[in-house]
Design a protein around this motif. Sequence first.
Motif, short mmCIF file in Angstrom:
data_model
loop_
_atom_site.label_atom_id
_atom_site.label_comp_id
_atom_site.label_asym_id
_atom_site.label_seq_id
_atom_site.Cartn_x
_atom_site.Cartn_y
_atom_site.Cartn_z
N ALA A 8 10.44 21.48 -7.09
CA ALA A 8 9.16 22.01 -7.55
C ALA A 8 9.36 23.06 -8.63
O ALA A 8 8.65 23.08 -9.65
N ALA A 9 10.33 23.95 -8.45
CA ALA A 9 10.62 24.98 -9.46
C ALA A 9 11.08 24.33 -10.77
O ALA A 9 10.66 24.75 -11.85
N ASN A 10 11.94 23.34 -10.67
CA ASN A 10 12.41 22.64 -11.87
C ASN A 10 11.24 22.00 -12.62
O ASN A 10 11.12 22.15 -13.84
N LEU A 11 10.40 21.29 -11.90
CA LEU A 11 9.28 20.60 -12.55
C LEU A 11 8.30 21.57 -13.17
O LEU A 11 7.80 21.35 -14.27
N ALA A 12 8.01 22.67 -12.48
CA ALA A 12 7.08 23.67 -13.02
C ALA A 12 7.62 24.28 -14.30
O ALA A 12 6.88 24.48 -15.27
N SER A 13 8.91 24.57 -14.34
CA SER A 13 9.47 25.21 -15.53
C SER A 13 9.70 24.23 -16.68
O SER A 13 9.74 24.64 -17.83
N GLU A 14 9.83 22.96 -16.39
CA GLU A 14 10.12 21.97 -17.42
C GLU A 14 8.89 21.25 -17.97
O GLU A 14 8.97 20.59 -18.99
N ALA A 59 2.99 32.55 -35.30
CA ALA A 59 2.42 33.65 -36.08
C ALA A 59 1.01 33.99 -35.60
O ALA A 59 0.64 35.16 -35.52
N VAL A 60 0.24 32.98 -35.25
CA VAL A 60 -1.11 33.22 -34.73
C VAL A 60 -1.05 33.85 -33.34
O VAL A 60 -1.71 34.85 -33.07
N ALA A 61 -0.23 33.27 -32.46
CA ALA A 61 -0.17 33.73 -31.07
C ALA A 61 0.38 35.15 -30.95
O ALA A 61 -0.11 35.94 -30.14
N PHE A 62 1.37 35.48 -31.76
CA PHE A 62 2.02 36.79 -31.65
C PHE A 62 1.62 37.74 -32.78
O PHE A 62 2.24 38.78 -32.96
N GLU A 63 0.62 37.36 -33.55
CA GLU A 63 0.10 38.19 -34.64
C GLU A 63 1.17 38.56 -35.64
O GLU A 63 1.29 39.71 -36.05
N GLY A 64 1.95 37.59 -36.05
CA GLY A 64 3.00 37.79 -37.04
C GLY A 64 4.36 37.44 -36.49
O GLY A 64 4.50 36.94 -35.37
N PHE A 65 5.37 37.71 -37.29
CA PHE A 65 6.73 37.34 -36.92
C PHE A 65 7.59 38.53 -36.48
O PHE A 65 8.70 38.34 -36.01
N SER A 66 7.10 39.74 -36.66
CA SER A 66 7.94 40.90 -36.37
C SER A 66 7.61 41.57 -35.05
O SER A 66 8.13 42.63 -34.75
N THR A 67 6.75 40.94 -34.24
CA THR A 67 6.41 41.50 -32.94
C THR A 67 7.32 40.92 -31.86
O THR A 67 7.91 39.87 -32.04
N GLN A 68 7.40 41.62 -30.74
CA GLN A 68 8.19 41.14 -29.62
C GLN A 68 7.50 39.95 -28.96
O GLN A 68 6.28 39.94 -28.82
N MET A 69 8.29 38.96 -28.56
CA MET A 69 7.74 37.81 -27.84
C MET A 69 7.66 38.15 -26.36
O MET A 69 8.54 37.81 -25.58
N SER A 70 6.62 38.83 -25.99
CA SER A 70 6.41 39.22 -24.61
C SER A 70 5.13 38.57 -24.13
O SER A 70 4.08 38.71 -24.75
N VAL A 71 5.22 37.85 -23.02
CA VAL A 71 4.07 37.13 -22.50
C VAL A 71 3.94 37.41 -21.02
O VAL A 71 4.94 37.41 -20.29
N GLU A 72 2.72 37.64 -20.58
CA GLU A 72 2.48 37.82 -19.15
C GLU A 72 2.82 36.52 -18.43
O GLU A 72 2.77 35.45 -19.02
N GLY A 73 3.11 36.62 -17.16
CA GLY A 73 3.37 35.42 -16.36
C GLY A 73 2.18 34.49 -16.40
O GLY A 73 1.04 34.92 -16.32
N SER A 74 2.44 33.21 -16.54
CA SER A 74 1.33 32.26 -16.60
C SER A 74 0.78 32.03 -15.20
O SER A 74 1.53 32.01 -14.23
N PRO A 75 -0.52 31.87 -15.10
CA PRO A 75 -1.12 31.65 -13.79
C PRO A 75 -0.71 30.28 -13.25
O PRO A 75 -0.44 29.35 -14.01
N SER A 76 -0.68 30.17 -11.95
CA SER A 76 -0.36 28.87 -11.36
C SER A 76 -1.53 27.93 -11.60
O SER A 76 -2.66 28.34 -11.79
N SER A 77 -1.24 26.66 -11.61
CA SER A 77 -2.29 25.68 -11.84
C SER A 77 -2.03 24.46 -10.96
O SER A 77 -1.03 24.37 -10.27
N LEU A 78 -2.95 23.54 -11.00
CA LEU A 78 -2.82 22.32 -10.22
C LEU A 78 -1.62 21.51 -10.69
O LEU A 78 -1.31 21.48 -11.89
N VAL A 79 -1.01 20.80 -9.77
CA VAL A 79 0.16 19.98 -10.12
C VAL A 79 -0.20 18.97 -11.20
O VAL A 79 0.58 18.71 -12.11
N VAL A 136 -12.00 23.01 -12.85
CA VAL A 136 -12.06 22.21 -11.63
C VAL A 136 -11.37 22.87 -10.44
O VAL A 136 -11.57 22.46 -9.31
N ALA A 137 -10.55 23.87 -10.72
CA ALA A 137 -9.80 24.52 -9.62
C ALA A 137 -10.64 25.53 -8.88
O ALA A 137 -11.62 26.01 -9.27
#
Length: 137
Positions: A8-14, A59-79, A136-137
């Motif tokens: 399950a961990a492998n599939l979720a991360s891949e 560039a859109v997601a991180f508002e440019g190229f010189s910012t740190q790539m830091s992302v909050e943990g993604s919420p769990s979702s349906l399989v 739907v969740a």
Amino acid sequence: MRYRRRLAANLASESEAYGYTLTIWGSGALLIHAYSVPGVARILSFVAGALAGFALLAAVAFEGFSTQMSVEGSPSSLVVSAIHVLSTGGALATVSLFLDVAPQRWPLVVFFAVGALATATYNVLLLFEALAVRAVA
């Protein structure tokens, strides 16, 4: 070791990389179908397009190229959301439609465009999948 938990961990991360792999492989196969086996220049053009599409989204997601790539943990979702039918299928359908209207006389431009289009479409459709799962969740 708990094998089901590990699987399950492998599939979720891949799952997102798996869907993207199918999208890129499928897009390349569509290009081969339309243009036959590409040479080095066309392959590099396809890869450059995929990189350009990814760079634009980053560039859109991180508002440019010189910012740190830091992302909050993604919420769990349906399989079912890990299968990425909408994002992979939608991206391949978009590439197929594009190839139906793309000018055959500019193959390097088409290969570049398909790389960018596949990357951008897959990632944007992932957002819609996430919204659909939340609805739907």
